[in-house]
Structure formats: C-alpha cells, structure tokens
Design a protein around this motif. Structure first.
Motif, PDB file in Angstrom:
ATOM      1  N   LYS A 158      11.817   4.795  28.527  1.00 48.05           N
ATOM      2  CA  LYS A 158      11.947   4.204  29.864  1.00 48.05           C
ATOM      3  C   LYS A 158      10.683   4.320  30.696  1.00 48.05           C
ATOM      4  O   LYS A 158      10.492   3.584  31.669  1.00 48.05           O
ATOM      5  N   TYR A 205      12.381  -0.237  25.720  1.00 50.93           N
ATOM      6  CA  TYR A 205      11.577  -1.455  25.596  1.00 50.93           C
ATOM      7  C   TYR A 205      11.032  -1.577  24.176  1.00 50.93           C
ATOM      8  O   TYR A 205      10.854  -0.580  23.468  1.00 50.93           O
ATOM      9  N   GLN A 242       3.825  -8.011  29.851  1.00 51.46           N
ATOM     10  CA  GLN A 242       4.093  -9.411  29.550  1.00 51.46           C
ATOM     11  C   GLN A 242       3.673  -9.718  28.121  1.00 51.46           C
ATOM     12  O   GLN A 242       2.857  -9.009  27.531  1.00 51.46           O
ATOM     13  N   TRP A 259      14.060 -16.244  25.357  1.00 50.47           N
ATOM     14  CA  TRP A 259      14.610 -15.334  24.356  1.00 50.47           C
ATOM     15  C   TRP A 259      15.953 -15.878  23.880  1.00 50.47           C
ATOM     16  O   TRP A 259      16.756 -16.363  24.677  1.00 50.47           O
ATOM     17  N   THR A 318      18.863  -6.494  24.974  1.00 48.05           N
ATOM     18  CA  THR A 318      18.847  -7.536  26.007  1.00 48.05           C
ATOM     19  C   THR A 318      17.421  -7.986  26.249  1.00 48.05           C
ATOM     20  O   THR A 318      16.457  -7.295  25.869  1.00 48.05           O
ATOM     21  N   GLU A 319      17.275  -9.131  26.891  1.00 50.15           N
ATOM     22  CA  GLU A 319      15.927  -9.630  27.162  1.00 50.15           C
ATOM     23  C   GLU A 319      15.173  -8.737  28.132  1.00 50.15           C
ATOM     24  O   GLU A 319      13.938  -8.770  28.174  1.00 50.15           O
ATOM     25  N   LYS A 320      15.876  -7.894  28.879  1.00 45.91           N
ATOM     26  CA  LYS A 320      15.200  -6.954  29.776  1.00 45.91           C
ATOM     27  C   LYS A 320      14.431  -5.887  29.009  1.00 45.91           C
ATOM     28  O   LYS A 320      13.558  -5.216  29.564  1.00 45.91           O
ATOM     29  N   GLN A 321      14.771  -5.719  27.727  1.00 45.60           N
ATOM     30  CA  GLN A 321      14.063  -4.746  26.902  1.00 45.60           C
ATOM     31  C   GLN A 321      12.803  -5.332  26.268  1.00 45.60           C
ATOM     32  O   GLN A 321      12.059  -4.624  25.595  1.00 45.60           O
ATOM     33  N   PRO A 338       8.499 -10.048  29.764  1.00 44.86           N
ATOM     34  CA  PRO A 338       8.574 -11.438  30.226  1.00 44.86           C
ATOM     35  C   PRO A 338       7.528 -12.275  29.485  1.00 44.86           C
ATOM     36  O   PRO A 338       6.432 -11.793  29.185  1.00 44.86           O
TER      37      PRO A 338
END
Length: 514
Positions: free
Chosen positions: A89, A154, A171, A190, A201-204, A207
């Motif tokens: 994290k 991530y 990014q 994604w 999830t795409e948050k992991q 962008p």
C-alpha cells in the motif's frame, strides 16, 4: 541546438542515446544488470539495480553534453514489455521484477488457453494467452504465492516503477498496458473479464495515459545526482518493440520491422487493432491511434550466446585473449559453411516459444545430424534456425495483413553483415538495415519529438534517420533455404505433440530451466 534523449529499459541492460536536431547520435550509454534464475522457470531482475542503471546512463549522457549553448529539450522512455512487480500500500516492492521470459505461470496459461473465456480475453486484449503476460503472472502469484498476492495493493511493470521512483508519478502508457492481457484495446480501458479472472480491480493498476503524456519535476535527489537540467520535458513513451518500428521507419502499410536482439520479433504498424482468429499474433498499441501487429519470439541472440558458451567455449576465451568480439569470431567460422548447413536443421526453442507456437513447453532440437557434420555446421544451423523461426512468424503475419513490401532489420544481428545476408536469403527479400542500431531509443525520441512539436505524422519524423544499408537476396542460397524451410515447418508441426511430455519429464527431473 536542441537535444532529445531516448532511454530504453531493456531486458538485459538500459541504453540511453542523445540525439541532435537531425536525429544524429551525439552520445551513447549502456549499463547491464543481473538476471536471477534460481528455480525452474524463474527469470527475474532486481528493480533497484535497474533503477540504478537508468540513473547511471542518464548521468553519463549529461556528462557528454555541453549545456552552455545546447539544451536537452525532451527525454522519452522505452522499456521491455510484460514485466510484473507487486507493491504494498506504500508502493514498496513485494517481489523482484518478473520478466517476460518468466514461465512459472505456464500451468495457469495452459488451463485458460483454448477455452471460450481465454479466446474472449485474447479477442478483447490482443494478447495471446501465455506465461509472458501479467494476467497469467498474477494468477501464478494468487495460487502459488498467496501471502504476496494478498499483501499486494498495486501491480505494475518496470517502467512504471522507475518513473514512480524518479518522479512520484503513478501511470502506465497505453502501449505497455496493451501487452498485459488485462487491457481492452478496442475500448481503451482495463478489461473487466480479465480483471475478474485474476481477482483484482483497476484501482490496483496504474491509470493509463497516451504515449505522448508529458511530465516534469524529477525528485531533487535524483536531479542533482544526474545533473538533470531544469525545464526538461519528460514523455511517457511506449514499449520497446513498438518503438523499434518507429526507429527503423517501419510505419507504412506493408513495411515490416524484424528485430533480433536477445529475443526477436516481426511487426507491422496499422491505424486500428487487428486480431487473428487463430490467436497466433499479438496486437499492441503504440499510442491511442496506432497499433503494432506481429509476433515475438523468445529465442533470438540468447540462443547464439548459448551456442557460444556451450559449443565454442575455447573460442570465446581465445577471442577474449585476442581482444576481439567473440560473436564476430563465431560468425566468421559459420560463414565457411555453405547455406543450409549440409542439411542440418535446428529448432531454436531453448526457452519455450512465443510466436508462432505460443507454447512454453517447446524445446530445441537438431535434426539431420550425421557424422559429416562439425561444430561449425551446428553453429551455422543455430543461426539459420533463429531466422527460420522468424520467417515462419512473417508467413503468419502475411496471412493476416497481406504480403509485405519491405523488410527493415534491427537488433544485435543487424550489426553482422553475415547475419543480415542470411536474413535476406531466408526471407527471400531485399532487407534494409538502418545505421542506428538502438532503434527503440530512436523510437522513444520520435515519440518525444512528436509530443513537444505536435507533429501530425509519425512517418514525418521517422524518415529523419540515415540512409539504410541494403542486402539483396542471393538466389542460390535462397533456393536452398526454401527447400529446407518446408522440412523445418513440417517437423515443427510434428514435434508439437511431444513438447508437453518432454517438458514434463525435464521438470520432474529438474534437469533444465524452462
């Protein structure tokens, strides 16, 4: 005079090239790093070592440029595709970098490959189901290293990690994203189905930005270390294979780029995604308007190195003593053998294979060996086998996009006149070899130039390079090769049924690395 810099974070080393306004090389730097293969299938690298290499080559270029009258205007990045790093994290590493060559996820790739879901993922992402991609690598972490997978907040590749460390930005360019197996190249987002398979999830994931994305503000500690000028524009760039096409000017319809470095690839550029219904080729983005279709192979120059180290060890030491290039010494030995190696064929699948087989279980073999063959015959057969395999990739590509008009070659093989002539003879076409062999660095600089100058056409910039050298097909050699190619391809098809069993035997006995 304004300078541009292209930095390529490659598989075995990081290269950096300083170009003047006319895209002539003003300075060059290169630094290698270690590869870790501690267990079967592992091919990892240390991202801290890679970060140090990026800093080192950048610093070397800054020491070679006079900033009294000249300015570095833009720095753009290239990197190898399909690497994976898991982060916690706080963005601290939980793993080393799994490279594209890591095959430990093969079991999970095999389970998905050939299924309706696997085919749907390929159709959406343009990435064949194979241990190289992040989809399969994350599946491996989830099942084989659950303690790491559960801690991972991530996931990223090596370029994203380096840029985060240097600039604090999080990014990923669309080009790298398109090779993950997790990104929908038609919707440019994604892919929910792929994310669902790996359970993230795409948050992991970072962008996604375009190749031309600009940023500034290198962290003070690194800027001082590098002596980086203030005001430099940094540009995201793309993955090395796509940028190689730009670097050799292979951006028009029918112009094919062939790269033979550590690995190899055959690629063409289009302005829209093209998918092969048989799942034999990839389709990756360069930017949001351009795509490369083709096939990458595992077994390029790395196989030549294997032959040098295992068949010609004494010559390697002789070359070192004489202070000559060992590969040049070996190509001079191979050149004494006639084309076709007296009927000796070599399948170069020492590290499994991507295109055209997409089979991590594929294995290498000599065929036709008899008592008249010597080490020199075996050496030439190894080099011919590498090119035979790339030619079969070209045939697959031409089946999808039509006949090629021109072949442009780059990579380590392109520095050898003997190897270039061999490529022209096996491909049966005149080939062109640009003088700038670091085509990915040049391609990165082209992206940087387009970003800051807002040029409409990639071709306008990619035509700035030097006039390439031409190699014309030797018709006599080409006739020999094309007779042998028919046998080579039939044999490849017949051996495919045996790769699984021999690979299982080798894993069981832990006799070689995948």
């Amino acid at each position: 005079m304004d300078y541009t810099i292209g930095i390529d974070i490659g598989t075995t080393s990081t290269k950096a090239v300083l170009y003047d306004r006319d895209m002539k090389v003003a300075a060059y730097a290169n630094k290698g790093y270690s590869m870790y293969q501690d267990t079967t299938g592992m091919v990892e690298e240390d991202q801290e070592e890679i970060l140090d290499a990026v800093i080192s080559v950048f610093k070397q270029l800054m020491e070679n440029v006079d900033l009294t009258y000249n300015d570095v205007k833009v720095v753009s990045f290239s990197s190898a595709n399909q690497s994976l790093i898991a982060l916690d994290k706080d963005f601290h590493s939980l793993t080393r970098t799994q490279t594209w060559g890591d095959t430990r996820s093969n079991k999970y790739a095999q389970k998905l490959k050939g299924t309706k879901l696997g085919h749907k993922i390929y159709e959406n992402t343009g990435t064949p189901i194979h241990p190289m991609n992040l989809l399969c690598k994350i599946l491996w972490l989830k099942n084989e290293r659950p303690n790491i997978y559960n801690k991972a907040a991530y996931f990223c590749g090596i370029k994203e990690y380096v840029l985060y460390r240097l600039f604090g930005i999080w990014q990923m360019d669309v080009s790298i994203a398109s090779g993950t197996g997790l990104y929908n190249i038609f919707k440019l987002q994604w892919d929910p189905d792929a994310l669902n398979i790996v359970g993230i999830t795409e948050k992991q994931l970072p962008p996604v930005v375009d190749a031309y994305e600009q940023f500034r503000g290198m962290k003070t500690e690194y800027a001082q270390m590098i002596n980086c000028p203030a005001g430099v524009v940094f540009v995201q760039g793309a993955f090395d294979g796509a940028l190689s096409n730009l670097g050799v000017g292979a951006v028009d319809d029918g112009i094919v780029a062939v790269t033979i470095g550590t690995s190899g690839a055959v690629r063409v550029v289009t302005n829209h995604p093209i998918i092969d219904t048989k799942e034999r080729t990839f389709c990756y983005a360069i930017d949001k308007q351009h795509f490369v279709i083709g096939g990458s192979v595992n077994n390029g120059g790395v196989v030549f190195r294997w032959a040098r180290d295992n068949l010609f060890d004494s010559e390697k030491h002789t070359a070192k003593f004489l202070k000559v290039n060992s590969y040049e010494l070996l190509t001079s030995i191979a050149s004494k053998i006639p084309a076709g190696s007296a009927g000796l064929l070599f399948h170069p699948f020492l590290g499994g294979e991507r295109a055209p087989l997409w089979d991590a279980n594929a294995r290498g073999s000599f065929f036709g060996l008899n008592q008249m063959h010597t080490r020199a015959h075996m050496l030439r057969a190894v080099l011919e086998g590498i090119v035979y395999n790339l030619y079969t990739v070209l045939l697959t590509l031409e089946e999808i996009i039509g006949k090629s008009k021109e072949i442009r070659v780059t990579g380590g093989f392109a520095q050898s006149e003997f190897c270039c002539q061999m490529i022209a003879d096996i491909f049966g076409k005149t080939i062109k070899v640009p003088k700038d062999f670091e085509s990915s660095c040049l391609g990165a600089s082209i992206i940087g130039m387009r970003s800051v100058r807002k040029t409409d056409s990639l071709k306008d910039i990619s035509d700035l390079g030097d006039n390439p050298k031409k190699y014309v097909t030797n018709s006599r050699n080409s006739k020999v090769y094309h007779e042998l190619l028919l046998i080579y391809m039939r044999l490849t098809e017949e051996l495919e049924t045996e790769y699984q069993d021999i690979a299982d035997f080798q894993r069981k006995n832990n006799s070689i690395n995948d």
